[in-house]
Motif scaffolding. Structure first.
Motif, mmCIF file in Angstrom:
data_model
loop_
_atom_site.group_PDB
_atom_site.id
_atom_site.type_symbol
_atom_site.label_atom_id
_atom_site.label_comp_id
_atom_site.label_asym_id
_atom_site.label_seq_id
_atom_site.Cartn_x
_atom_site.Cartn_y
_atom_site.Cartn_z
ATOM 1 N N UNK A 90 0.844 -1.207 0.000
ATOM 2 C CA UNK A 90 0.000 0.000 0.000
ATOM 3 C C UNK A 90 0.874 1.249 0.000
ATOM 4 N N UNK A 91 1.941 1.195 0.796
ATOM 5 C CA UNK A 91 2.824 2.365 0.880
ATOM 6 C C UNK A 91 3.502 2.627 -0.456
ATOM 7 N N UNK A 92 3.928 1.534 -1.096
ATOM 8 C CA UNK A 92 4.598 1.717 -2.390
ATOM 9 C C UNK A 92 3.636 2.306 -3.422
ATOM 10 N N UNK A 93 2.363 1.810 -3.373
ATOM 11 C CA UNK A 93 1.377 2.332 -4.330
ATOM 12 C C UNK A 93 1.151 3.824 -4.096
ATOM 13 N N UNK A 94 1.090 4.219 -2.811
ATOM 14 C CA UNK A 94 0.886 5.636 -2.479
ATOM 15 C C UNK A 94 2.038 6.466 -3.013
ATOM 16 N N UNK A 95 3.253 5.957 -2.774
ATOM 17 C CA UNK A 95 4.421 6.728 -3.175
ATOM 18 C C UNK A 95 4.463 6.858 -4.701
#
Ligand code: ADP
Length: 521
Positions: A491-496
Motif C-alpha cells: 500500500x505504501x509503495x502504491x501511495x508513493x
C-alpha cells in the motif's frame, strides 16, 4: 464403494482354469474378472481391485514388472492383497525377491482345494475392505481439516475486516477529543471527563490494533521494515509509550542497561511494540506500587531485552501457554485493565519474524515474572561508530508550524470535519471535501500547502487524486499525505508511486499529523 473395488482379478494359466475359477467365485457371490495376460491385469488394477489371484508361473514373466510398479505406487492406505497359487517348489532367492515386491501376498501350495482357495480370497477381501475404511477415514479427516482451515481463514478475514471497520469511526472521535481539549473548559468537571474519554479511547485503539495485527500476521500481510537499530533508543520509546500506565499504578521502574550500544537489524516500530507490550503487561499484572526492571545486554551473539516484575507471577504450566492466542490466566483478567489475550502471541510472532526468541520465567504465582527477548545482534553500522546520545524519555514539545492552507479529502465527513476543526485550532486554514472530484476542484481554488487525502473515495480514488494534483503545475510544492486504513508495504509503495509524500494509517494520531506538517520543506 464402486462395484469394481471388490473385484477378484484372476490370471489363470489356461482358459479352462479361468472359467472354473470364475464359477467358483460366483457361487460364493464374488465377482471375478479373468485377465488373459499380465498387461491386461495391470490395466484392470487401475480400474479397481479387491484381490489379485495368480499362479507362480506369472512371477517369472518379465511383463510382471508393470504390475509390480503399479503395486509399489499405491497410496499409503492401499495394499492390494495378492494370492499366489504355487507349485510347492523349493523357494529360490529370485522368487523371494518377487514375492517381497508383491508386498501383501498369500502363498497357497498346489494342489489346493476349492475351499482353501475361496477362504484365502475371502480373507484377503476382508483385509481390502478395512483398507477402504481407512481410506474413507482419511478422506473425511482431510475434508474436516480443509473445512477447519477454511473456517480459520474466514475468521482471520472477519477479524481483519472488523478491526478495519472499527478503526474508521475512531478517527473522528479521537480528533474530536483533541479539539475539545484545545477549547477553554466550560466547567470544572470538563477536563476530568475528557481525560477519562482519552484513556478509554486509547484502550480501544490498542485493542483494535492488536486484533488487526494478529489478523495481518496470520494472513502473512505484515512486512518488517528492518534497519540497523540501537536498542537503548527502543527502550526509551517503549518506556515512553507505557509511561502513563506505569505512573498510574505508581510502579518504580529500574533500568539495567548495557553501557555500550547494542545493535540489531529490526523494524523499529515493531520492536517498540514488543517491548511496550511486555512493560505494559508488567504494569498490568503487578499490584500498584510494584517494581519493574528493564534490562538490556548481550549474550552469545544475541541482544537481550528483559522485563521483570514483582507481580502476580505465573504457574509453571502457563509459562509457554501465555504465548498462545486468546490465552489469559484465570483470575488475572478481573484485576487487569482488559485485553484480548493477544498481546503475548503478537510479541512472539513479531520476535520470531525477526529471527529471535521470547520466553517467560517465574518462580510461581505471586512471585513475579520475567520475559526475555533475544535477537540476533549485529555490528554497529559504519556511520554510527561516532559517539551518540540517547533520547531522553518524555514527549518533546511539538515543533511549532507556520499557518498553512490545508485541504482534507475524506468521504467520512465526520473524520474530515474533526480533522479540519483540529487543524483550525492549531492556527491553520483548513477545509474539507468529501469526494475526490470535489477535492480536486477545491485544490484548484485554494492552492493548498498540504492535502490529506483518503484512498478509498467513492468517485475518484485517492491515488488518482494525488496523481492529478502532481500533474497540475499550479499545485507545485504541495505536500500530499495519504490517509488510509491499509498500511502494508505494498500500500505504501502504491501511495508513493501515485505521488504521495507520506502515508499515514488510520486512525492517525494528531502527533503524526503534527509531525507531517512540521516536516514540510
Ligand atoms: P492480555 O494481557 O490481553 O490478557 P497477553 O497475551 O498480553 O494478553 O497476556 C496473556 C496472559 O498472560 C495474561 O492474560 C496474563 O494472565 C498473563 N501475563 C502476561 N504478562 C504477565 C506478567 N508480567 N505477569 C503475570 N502474568 C502475565
Amino acid at each position: 464403494m464402486s462395484a469394481s473395488a471388490e473385484r477378484v482379478l484372476v490370471l489363470p494359466p489356461t482358459r479352462r482354469d479361468g472359467e472354473v475359477t470364475l464359477s467358483l467365485l460366483a457361487r460364493s457371490g464374488l465377482e471375478g474378472v479373468v485377465c488373459t495376460a499380465l498387461a491386461a491385469l495391470g490395466e484392470q488394477l487401475a480400474q479397481g481391485a479387491g484381490v489379485v489371484l495368480l499362479t507362480e508361473d506369472a512371477l517369472f514373466d518379465p511383463a510382471l514388472e508393470s504390475v509390480l510398479a503399479w503395486l509399489e505406487q499405491q497410496p499409503p492406505w492401499s495394499d492390494v492383497p495378492v494370492v499366489v497359487l504355487a507349485r510347492g517348489r523349493q523357494a529360490t532367492p529370485a522368487m523371494d525377491r518377487v514375492l517381497g515386491r508383491l508386498r501383501n501376498v498369500t502363498l497357497l501350495d498346489r494342489p489346493v482345494s476349492a475351499r482353501s482357495m475361496l477362504s484365502a480370497v475371502q480373507a484377503a477381501l476382508r483385509a481390502r475392505r478395512r483398507q477402504y475404511q481407512i481410506r474413507d477415514q482419511l478422506l473425511l479427516q482431510e475434508r474436516t481439516q480443509a473445512e477447519l482451515r477454511d473456517g480459520d481463514r474466514r475468521k482471520d478475514e472477519f477479524l481483519a475486516t472488523l478491526a478495519h471497520e472499527l478503526r474508521n469511526p475512531l478517527a473522528p472521535l479521537r480528533t474530536g477529543l483533541a479539539v475539545l481539549q484545545a477549547m477553554p473548559a466550560p466547567d470544572a468537571r470538563f477536563a476530568g471527563v475528557l481525560a477519562m474519554m482519552e484513556r478509554q479511547m486509547g484502550q480501544i485503539v490498542r485493542l483494535i490494533d492488536d486484533l488487526l495485527d494478529v489478523a495481518r500476521i496470520s494472513r502473512g500481510k505484515i512486512e518488517l521494515v528492518r534497519q540497523p537499530l540501537e536498542l537503548h533508543e527502543v527502550v526509551d520509546a517503549a518506556l515512553e509509550s507505557c509511561a502513563p500506565m506505569v505512573a498510574a499504578a505508581r510502579h518504580e521502574v529500574r533500568l539495567k542497561l548495557a553501557p555500550q550500544p547494542v545493535w540489531v537489524d529490526a523494524d523499529r516500530a515493531r520492536l517498540v511494540q514488543v517491548l511496550g507490550n511486555l512493560i505494559g503487561n508488567a504494569a498490568k499484572y503487578t499490584p500498584d506500587g510494584g517494581r519493574i526492571t528493564v534490562e538490556l545486554g548481550s549474550r552469545g551473539g544475541c541482544a537481550e531485552l528483559a522485563v521483570a516484575d514483582n507481580g502476580v507471577g505465573l504457574a509453571p504450566e502457563m509459562l509457554t501457554r501465555v504465548f498462545d492466542m486468546f490465552v489469559q490466566v484465570q483470575g488475572c483478567v478481573s484485576r487487569s485493565q482488559g485485553g484480548l489475550g493477544l498481546g503475548l502471541s503478537l510479541v512472539r510472532r513479531l520476535v520470531e519474524m525477526h529471527g529471535g526468541t521470547v520466553d517467560a520465567r517465574s518462580a510461581g504465582p505471586g512471585l513475579g515474572s520475567t520475559f526475555t527477548v533475544a535477537l540476533p545482534q549485529r555490528a554497529p553500522p559504519v556511520a554510527a561508530s561516532a559517539p551518540h546520545t540517547y533520547r531522553v524519555a518524555g514527549a518533546p514539545a511539538p515543533a511549532s508550524v507556520n499557518a498553512l492552507r490545508v485541504l482534507v479529502i475524506d468521504d467520512n465527513a465526520d473524520a474530515a470535519d474533526a480533522l479540519c476543526l483540529w487543524l483550525q485550532s492549531m492556527g491553520h486554514a483548513a477545509c474539507a471535501r468529501y469526494s475526490g472530484s470535489a477535492g480536486l476542484q477545491a485544490a484548484r481554488a485554494l492552492r493548498p500547502d498540504v492535502v490529506f487525502c483518503d484512498i478509498g473515495l467513492p468517485d475518484l480514488d485517492g491515488r488518482e487524486v494525488a496523481a492529478r494534483l502532481r500533474r497540475d503545475p499550479a499545485q507545485h510544492g504541495v505536500t500530499l499525505v495519504a490517509l488510509t486504513g491499509w498500511g502494508n508495504l505494498n500500500d505504501r509503495q502504491l501511495s508513493s508511486r501515485a505521488g504521495f509524500d507520506a502515508h499515514l494509517t488510520k486512525p492517525v494520531s494528531l502527533e503524526e499529523i503534527g509531525r507531517v506538517l512540521a516536516a514540510r520543506p
